[in-house]
Enzyme design. Sequence first.
Site, PDB file in Angstrom:
ATOM      1  N   PRO A  43      52.861  32.085  28.841  1.00  0.00           N
ATOM      2  CA  PRO A  43      54.084  31.883  29.159  1.00  0.00           C
ATOM      3  C   PRO A  43      55.279  33.084  28.603  1.00  0.00           C
ATOM      4  O   PRO A  43      54.782  33.699  27.696  1.00  0.00           O
ATOM      5  CB  PRO A  43      54.358  30.370  28.827  1.00  0.00           C
ATOM      6  CG  PRO A  43      53.106  29.785  28.761  1.00  0.00           C
ATOM      7  CD  PRO A  43      52.248  30.972  28.336  1.00  0.00           C
ATOM      8  N   GLU A  44      56.212  33.030  29.151  1.00  0.00           N
ATOM      9  CA  GLU A  44      57.584  33.839  28.542  1.00  0.00           C
ATOM     10  C   GLU A  44      57.499  33.349  27.262  1.00  0.00           C
ATOM     11  O   GLU A  44      57.546  31.924  26.610  1.00  0.00           O
ATOM     12  CB  GLU A  44      58.768  33.430  29.151  1.00  0.00           C
ATOM     13  CG  GLU A  44      60.060  34.491  28.704  1.00  0.00           C
ATOM     14  CD  GLU A  44      61.248  34.025  29.627  1.00  0.00           C
ATOM     15  OE1 GLU A  44      61.914  35.084  30.024  1.00  0.00           O
ATOM     16  OE2 GLU A  44      61.770  33.024  29.852  1.00  0.00           O
ATOM     17  N   VAL A  45      57.930  34.153  26.194  1.00  0.00           N
ATOM     18  CA  VAL A  45      57.813  33.823  24.580  1.00  0.00           C
ATOM     19  C   VAL A  45      57.310  32.883  24.093  1.00  0.00           C
ATOM     20  O   VAL A  45      57.688  32.028  23.484  1.00  0.00           O
ATOM     21  CB  VAL A  45      59.422  33.903  24.296  1.00  0.00           C
ATOM     22  CG1 VAL A  45      60.137  35.198  24.501  1.00  0.00           C
ATOM     23  CG2 VAL A  45      60.182  32.838  25.072  1.00  0.00           C
ATOM     24  N   PHE A  46      56.013  32.889  24.644  1.00  0.00           N
ATOM     25  CA  PHE A  46      55.015  31.712  24.071  1.00  0.00           C
ATOM     26  C   PHE A  46      55.192  31.765  22.524  1.00  0.00           C
ATOM     27  O   PHE A  46      54.781  30.588  21.625  1.00  0.00           O
ATOM     28  CB  PHE A  46      53.556  32.016  24.618  1.00  0.00           C
ATOM     29  CG  PHE A  46      52.633  30.781  24.157  1.00  0.00           C
ATOM     30  CD1 PHE A  46      52.810  29.481  24.771  1.00  0.00           C
ATOM     31  CD2 PHE A  46      51.629  30.902  23.393  1.00  0.00           C
ATOM     32  CE1 PHE A  46      52.128  28.439  24.350  1.00  0.00           C
ATOM     33  CE2 PHE A  46      50.908  29.845  23.042  1.00  0.00           C
ATOM     34  CZ  PHE A  46      51.071  28.651  23.714  1.00  0.00           C
ATOM     35  N   GLN A 225      55.277  26.996  29.716  1.00  0.00           N
ATOM     36  CA  GLN A 225      55.384  25.971  28.272  1.00  0.00           C
ATOM     37  C   GLN A 225      55.444  24.866  28.601  1.00  0.00           C
ATOM     38  O   GLN A 225      56.326  24.048  29.900  1.00  0.00           O
ATOM     39  CB  GLN A 225      56.513  26.531  27.396  1.00  0.00           C
ATOM     40  CG  GLN A 225      56.059  28.089  26.803  1.00  0.00           C
ATOM     41  CD  GLN A 225      57.254  28.415  25.858  1.00  0.00           C
ATOM     42  OE1 GLN A 225      58.016  27.470  25.351  1.00  0.00           O
ATOM     43  NE2 GLN A 225      57.889  29.744  25.822  1.00  0.00           N
TER      44      GLN A 225
END
Length: 327
Positions: A43-46, A225
Amino acid sequence: MTTIKVGAVQAEPVWFDLQGSVEKTISYIKKAGADGVNVLGFPEVFIPGYPWRIFTTPVVQNTEFFQQYIQNSMPRDGPEMARICEAVKEAGIFVVLGYSERDGGSLYITQSFINPEGKIILTRRKLKPTHVERSIWGDAQADSLTCVVDSPFGKIGGLNCWEHLQPLLRYYEYSQGVQVHIAGWPPMFDPQSKPGWFNQTNVGNTVPCQNMAIEGVCFVVVTTQVVTEKNYELLKLKGVPEMFDPIPGTKGNTPGGGGFAMIFGPDGQPLAEPLEKNEEGILTAVIDLKAIDGVKQWLDVVGHYSRPDLLSLNVNKVPAAQVNAMK
């Protein structure tokens, strides 16, 4: 190799903890490798997690948090990234990793494309952080327009979050020949009745990904997330029904949520059973890249179904520099 297995991570980050986030990332890479996944999206900025509190609390209340967040963001060339690359090499898979990138005193929403040899072959940043995201992250430069790379598993592309709502950026990705697209998202929740928030929901952000699969005639791997009930307060999500209402017992929600991972085929059809919105795991599907050819016979928006004599896209591929040497 045209028949491959793709995987979408749907998981909760180790919130705002760089080392814990790296450990969890590596555990998912190992799990995917053991399960025969060839291409895995995060995911984005995991790393180190999406800070929803920037939308739900005033900036002045987040000053200390901003310091914590930058200290737990990850440089692209540091020891943590080296550990992740080594794990990718051992697993023998291709990974598109979403993380908050620290570059000096600045942060960027970043994706790194790591090949099965554990080499980063592309790093790109989100072109335009959305709304309050601009209080933390900076804009990308022109080099981040490149969002597709060659791999043993086809041409792999990636965008983050509302980059999927930028039609010119999508079109430029199609022109790069994407076959498997990794869509990185933060946790998003069920739509509520208040007007104006639809695009900030799981439904409002799944639809553009399904549309991208149809429009770009590619496989789209949606990775997200989740948030468990115990971390609502940490992310300042409690008591914000104007935006979403993840509190247990209201509007049919179960404890925790935010996940909407899915894999779409080039005809827009879902290719996997969704996980529960509060469930962690890797959603997988076996796909055949040859299926793209059959659909592109009907629709190729950068080929036979285009009219460049009437409509075309101009692209600046030269990054701007903060410092230039005088001659």
